[in-house]
Design a protein around this motif. Structure first.
Motif, PDB file in Angstrom:
ATOM      1  N   ALA A 169       1.189  -5.608  -4.468  1.00 21.96           N
ATOM      2  CA  ALA A 169       1.298  -6.387  -5.705  1.00 21.96           C
ATOM      3  C   ALA A 169       0.321  -7.553  -5.715  1.00 21.96           C
ATOM      4  O   ALA A 169      -0.145  -7.977  -6.778  1.00 21.96           O
ATOM      5  CB  ALA A 169       2.735  -6.892  -5.870  1.00 21.96           C
ATOM      6  N   TYR A 170       0.001  -8.042  -4.537  1.00 19.93           N
ATOM      7  CA  TYR A 170      -0.944  -9.162  -4.428  1.00 19.93           C
ATOM      8  C   TYR A 170      -2.392  -8.675  -4.532  1.00 19.93           C
ATOM      9  O   TYR A 170      -3.318  -9.471  -4.598  1.00 19.93           O
ATOM     10  CB  TYR A 170      -0.723  -9.889  -3.091  1.00 19.93           C
ATOM     11  N   GLY A 171      -2.583  -7.365  -4.521  1.00 21.41           N
ATOM     12  CA  GLY A 171      -3.920  -6.806  -4.636  1.00 21.41           C
ATOM     13  C   GLY A 171      -4.618  -6.584  -3.315  1.00 21.41           C
ATOM     14  O   GLY A 171      -5.841  -6.412  -3.268  1.00 21.41           O
ATOM     15  N   MET A 172      -3.846  -6.535  -2.237  1.00 21.55           N
ATOM     16  CA  MET A 172      -4.428  -6.353  -0.914  1.00 21.55           C
ATOM     17  C   MET A 172      -4.690  -4.874  -0.634  1.00 21.55           C
ATOM     18  O   MET A 172      -4.037  -3.994  -1.190  1.00 21.55           O
ATOM     19  CB  MET A 172      -3.513  -6.943   0.160  1.00 21.55           C
ATOM     20  N   ARG A 173      -5.642  -4.634   0.229  1.00 22.78           N
ATOM     21  CA  ARG A 173      -5.970  -3.271   0.642  1.00 22.78           C
ATOM     22  C   ARG A 173      -5.225  -2.965   1.934  1.00 22.78           C
ATOM     23  O   ARG A 173      -5.292  -3.733   2.903  1.00 22.78           O
ATOM     24  CB  ARG A 173      -7.475  -3.141   0.858  1.00 22.78           C
ATOM     25  N   LEU A 174      -4.525  -1.836   1.979  1.00 22.25           N
ATOM     26  CA  LEU A 174      -3.736  -1.449   3.143  1.00 22.25           C
ATOM     27  C   LEU A 174      -4.441  -0.356   3.932  1.00 22.25           C
ATOM     28  O   LEU A 174      -5.093   0.514   3.359  1.00 22.25           O
ATOM     29  CB  LEU A 174      -2.357  -0.958   2.713  1.00 22.25           C
ATOM     30  N   LYS A 175      -4.291  -0.401   5.251  1.00 23.82           N
ATOM     31  CA  LYS A 175      -4.846   0.658   6.091  1.00 23.82           C
ATOM     32  C   LYS A 175      -4.022   0.766   7.368  1.00 23.82           C
ATOM     33  O   LYS A 175      -3.228  -0.113   7.697  1.00 23.82           O
ATOM     34  CB  LYS A 175      -6.312   0.393   6.421  1.00 23.82           C
ATOM     35  N   ASN A 176      -4.240   1.847   8.081  1.00 20.31           N
ATOM     36  CA  ASN A 176      -3.564   2.087   9.364  1.00 20.31           C
ATOM     37  C   ASN A 176      -2.054   1.862   9.269  1.00 20.31           C
ATOM     38  O   ASN A 176      -1.455   1.173  10.096  1.00 20.31           O
ATOM     39  CB  ASN A 176      -4.166   1.198  10.459  1.00 20.31           C
ATOM     40  N   ILE A 177      -1.458   2.470   8.255  1.00 22.42           N
ATOM     41  CA  ILE A 177      -0.004   2.380   8.079  1.00 22.42           C
ATOM     42  C   ILE A 177       0.674   3.375   9.012  1.00 22.42           C
ATOM     43  O   ILE A 177       0.345   4.562   9.007  1.00 22.42           O
ATOM     44  CB  ILE A 177       0.388   2.676   6.621  1.00 22.42           C
ATOM     45  N   SER A 178       1.606   2.889   9.809  1.00 23.34           N
ATOM     46  CA  SER A 178       2.342   3.764  10.721  1.00 23.34           C
ATOM     47  C   SER A 178       3.838   3.620  10.485  1.00 23.34           C
ATOM     48  O   SER A 178       4.365   2.502  10.491  1.00 23.34           O
ATOM     49  CB  SER A 178       2.021   3.425  12.181  1.00 23.34           C
ATOM     50  N   LEU A 179       4.503   4.747  10.297  1.00 25.80           N
ATOM     51  CA  LEU A 179       5.952   4.748  10.123  1.00 25.80           C
ATOM     52  C   LEU A 179       6.682   5.023  11.435  1.00 25.80           C
ATOM     53  O   LEU A 179       7.908   5.054  11.460  1.00 25.80           O
ATOM     54  CB  LEU A 179       6.347   5.802   9.075  1.00 25.80           C
ATOM     55  N   HIS A 180       5.912   5.223  12.497  1.00 27.39           N
ATOM     56  CA  HIS A 180       6.508   5.467  13.816  1.00 27.39           C
ATOM     57  C   HIS A 180       5.429   5.145  14.845  1.00 27.39           C
ATOM     58  O   HIS A 180       4.836   6.035  15.444  1.00 27.39           O
ATOM     59  CB  HIS A 180       6.959   6.918  13.919  1.00 27.39           C
ATOM     60  N   LEU A 181       5.189   3.871  15.035  1.00 30.17           N
ATOM     61  CA  LEU A 181       4.043   3.410  15.803  1.00 30.17           C
ATOM     62  C   LEU A 181       3.990   3.997  17.202  1.00 30.17           C
ATOM     63  O   LEU A 181       2.944   4.434  17.670  1.00 30.17           O
ATOM     64  CB  LEU A 181       4.045   1.877  15.888  1.00 30.17           C
ATOM     65  N   HIS A 182       5.105   4.040  17.884  1.00 27.70           N
ATOM     66  CA  HIS A 182       5.087   4.486  19.273  1.00 27.70           C
ATOM     67  C   HIS A 182       4.844   5.987  19.395  1.00 27.70           C
ATOM     68  O   HIS A 182       4.334   6.452  20.417  1.00 27.70           O
ATOM     69  CB  HIS A 182       6.378   4.076  19.978  1.00 27.70           C
ATOM     70  N   ALA A 183       5.156   6.733  18.344  1.00 25.71           N
ATOM     71  CA  ALA A 183       4.825   8.161  18.346  1.00 25.71           C
ATOM     72  C   ALA A 183       3.342   8.368  18.083  1.00 25.71           C
ATOM     73  O   ALA A 183       2.752   9.349  18.531  1.00 25.71           O
ATOM     74  CB  ALA A 183       5.644   8.887  17.290  1.00 25.71           C
ATOM     75  N   ASP A 184       2.744   7.411  17.352  1.00 22.60           N
ATOM     76  CA  ASP A 184       1.318   7.501  17.017  1.00 22.60           C
ATOM     77  C   ASP A 184       0.444   6.714  17.986  1.00 22.60           C
ATOM     78  O   ASP A 184      -0.775   6.655  17.820  1.00 22.60           O
ATOM     79  CB  ASP A 184       1.070   6.942  15.603  1.00 22.60           C
ATOM     80  N   ASP A 185       1.044   6.091  18.982  1.00 10.97           N
ATOM     81  CA  ASP A 185       0.349   5.115  19.824  1.00 10.97           C
ATOM     82  C   ASP A 185      -0.881   5.709  20.506  1.00 10.97           C
ATOM     83  O   ASP A 185      -0.819   6.763  21.131  1.00 10.97           O
ATOM     84  CB  ASP A 185       1.324   4.574  20.877  1.00 10.97           C
ATOM     85  N   ASP A 186      -1.987   4.976  20.397  1.00  8.41           N
ATOM     86  CA  ASP A 186      -3.231   5.400  21.041  1.00  8.41           C
ATOM     87  C   ASP A 186      -3.442   4.704  22.385  1.00  8.41           C
ATOM     88  O   ASP A 186      -4.508   4.788  22.978  1.00  8.41           O
ATOM     89  CB  ASP A 186      -4.428   5.120  20.127  1.00  8.41           C
ATOM     90  N   GLY A 187      -2.413   4.002  22.852  1.00  8.89           N
ATOM     91  CA  GLY A 187      -2.506   3.308  24.132  1.00  8.89           C
ATOM     92  C   GLY A 187      -2.999   1.887  24.027  1.00  8.89           C
ATOM     93  O   GLY A 187      -3.033   1.161  25.031  1.00  8.89           O
ATOM     94  N   LYS A 188      -3.348   1.452  22.822  1.00 13.26           N
ATOM     95  CA  LYS A 188      -3.889   0.103  22.640  1.00 13.26           C
ATOM     96  C   LYS A 188      -2.844  -0.889  22.140  1.00 13.26           C
ATOM     97  O   LYS A 188      -3.113  -2.080  22.079  1.00 13.26           O
ATOM     98  CB  LYS A 188      -5.069   0.149  21.664  1.00 13.26           C
TER      99      LYS A 188
END
Length: 213
Positions: A169-188
């Motif tokens: 709503a504020y007009g921000m650009r979103l990226k790298n959205i994760s709904l399960h971070l630890h399942a998607d974790d790249d080790g970083k």
């Protein structure tokens, strides 16, 4: 969770004024003077016991970190973590409140903001206290450099959904959205104390990055 009273907390924080910066208003526009270099500045709002910001500082010596925490009895734990890393010079702490960010930082002085496991303030009447509410986004936009980012993590799904809506709503650009971070974790991923606690219980961790346009 009720915090244990530590009457000695303020005295200990004052004993380490090179790490815990008193009168941060005096540093506004000149935070580079607190570090031995002029590297980019990343801040964590609600730094808690300091696990995240201390590890980030260790792994990223080319970035200067500042952690804000309004509870002095919590901030002393963050101080202890930094003191245990004897040669860690790229991290400072503030016993400070996010409401006063514009008193502490000049416009476009900060390169990135971390919001980790902020209080969800679940009741509708407390919406304005959430750190992803429009009032706070205006503060972040003012102190962030052009293309500066907010990195947000939480285990609270409703807060995450609210925050995505607020960012959009504020007009921000979103990226790298994760709904399960630890399942998607790249080790970083570097975990906070709360993150370790919640993930052990099987809670999902949500994460996103938001940039002002």
């Amino acid at each position: 969770m009720r915090l244990r009273y530590k009457p000695w907390a303020q005295d200990k924080l004052k004993e380490h004024a090179t790490i815990v910066i008193e009168e941060p208003e005096a540093k506004k526009g000149n935070w580079a003077s607190c570090f031995p270099n002029k590297n980019p500045i990343h801040i964590e709002i609600g730094t808690g016991k300091g696990q995240f910001i201390t590890e980030m500082a260790k792994q990223n010596p080319n970035i200067n970190f500042i952690g804000l925490e309004k509870q002095d009895r919590v901030l002393v734990s963050a101080l202890d973590k930094i003191l245990s890393e004897q040669h860690l010079t790229n991290v400072k702490l503030l016993n400070a409140n996010a409401d006063y960010l514009l008193a502490y930082f000049s416009k476009q002085e900060v390169n990135r903001i971390y919001l980790n496991f902020s209080d969800p303030w679940p009741k509708n009447r407390h919406e304005k206290r959430r750190l992803t509410y429009e009032k706070y986004l205006k503060l972040y936009e003012a102190i962030l450099v052009k293309d500066g980012e907010i990195h947000f993590k939480t285990d609270n799904r409703k807060l995450f959904e609210y925050s995505l809506e607020s960012f959009s709503a504020y007009g921000m650009r979103l990226k790298n959205i994760s709904l399960h971070l630890h399942a998607d974790d790249d080790g970083k991923n570097i975990m906070t104390e709360y993150e370790e606690k919640f993930s052990r219980k099987g809670n999902r961790i949500y994460r996103c990055e938001a940039r002002f346009q």
